[in-house]
Design an enzyme around this catalytic site. Structure first.
Site, short mmCIF file in Angstrom:
data_model
loop_
_atom_site.label_atom_id
_atom_site.label_comp_id
_atom_site.label_asym_id
_atom_site.label_seq_id
_atom_site.Cartn_x
_atom_site.Cartn_y
_atom_site.Cartn_z
N SER A 62 1.05 -1.07 0.00
CA SER A 62 0.04 0.02 -0.04
C SER A 62 0.85 1.31 0.02
CB SER A 62 -0.93 0.04 1.35
OG SER A 62 -0.05 0.24 2.37
N HIS A 63 0.40 2.21 -0.36
CA HIS A 63 0.83 3.60 -0.34
C HIS A 63 1.53 3.81 0.93
CE1 HIS A 63 1.35 7.93 0.19
NE2 HIS A 63 1.86 8.10 -0.89
#
Length: 104
Positions: A62-63
């Protein structure tokens, strides 16, 4: 103590800062623990200010995980209900190696 997925190694402490969206970015101060549902590229500047990151959703790709590792700040993701369990301003310790979040 809360549990989630370890995403970026290390331990850091600071006041929890509950951020629900870009309208809350101005409340974040150096050394805060960013607590949010998730992050996306518009949140990236906050990673240069905060001591650690806790999100309710996300994984290793994920970011939040990627940017936390790049900035070398601890991160624990997938912490269920973090934005409602943690209190804004409460002393919070994030262990990104163990995947735990302690709070007062």
């Amino acid at each position: 103590m809360l549990h989630g997925r370890p995403a970026s190694a290390g331990t850091a402490s600071g006041p929890a800062r509950i951020v629900r969206g870009p309208e809350d970015f101005g409340r974040v101060r150096r050394g805060d623990v960013l607590v949010c549902r998730f992050t996306d590229p518009t949140w990236t500047p906050l990673f240069g200010v905060v001591a650690a990151v806790v999100t309710e959703v996300g994984g290793q790709l994920s970011h939040a995980a990627i940017v936390a590792r790049e900035q070398r700040i601890p991160a624990v993701l997938g912490v269920t209900d973090a934005t409602s369990v943690l209190t804004d301003g409460s002393r919070t310790t994030v262990d990104g190696t163990a995947g735990t979040v302690r709070h007062d």
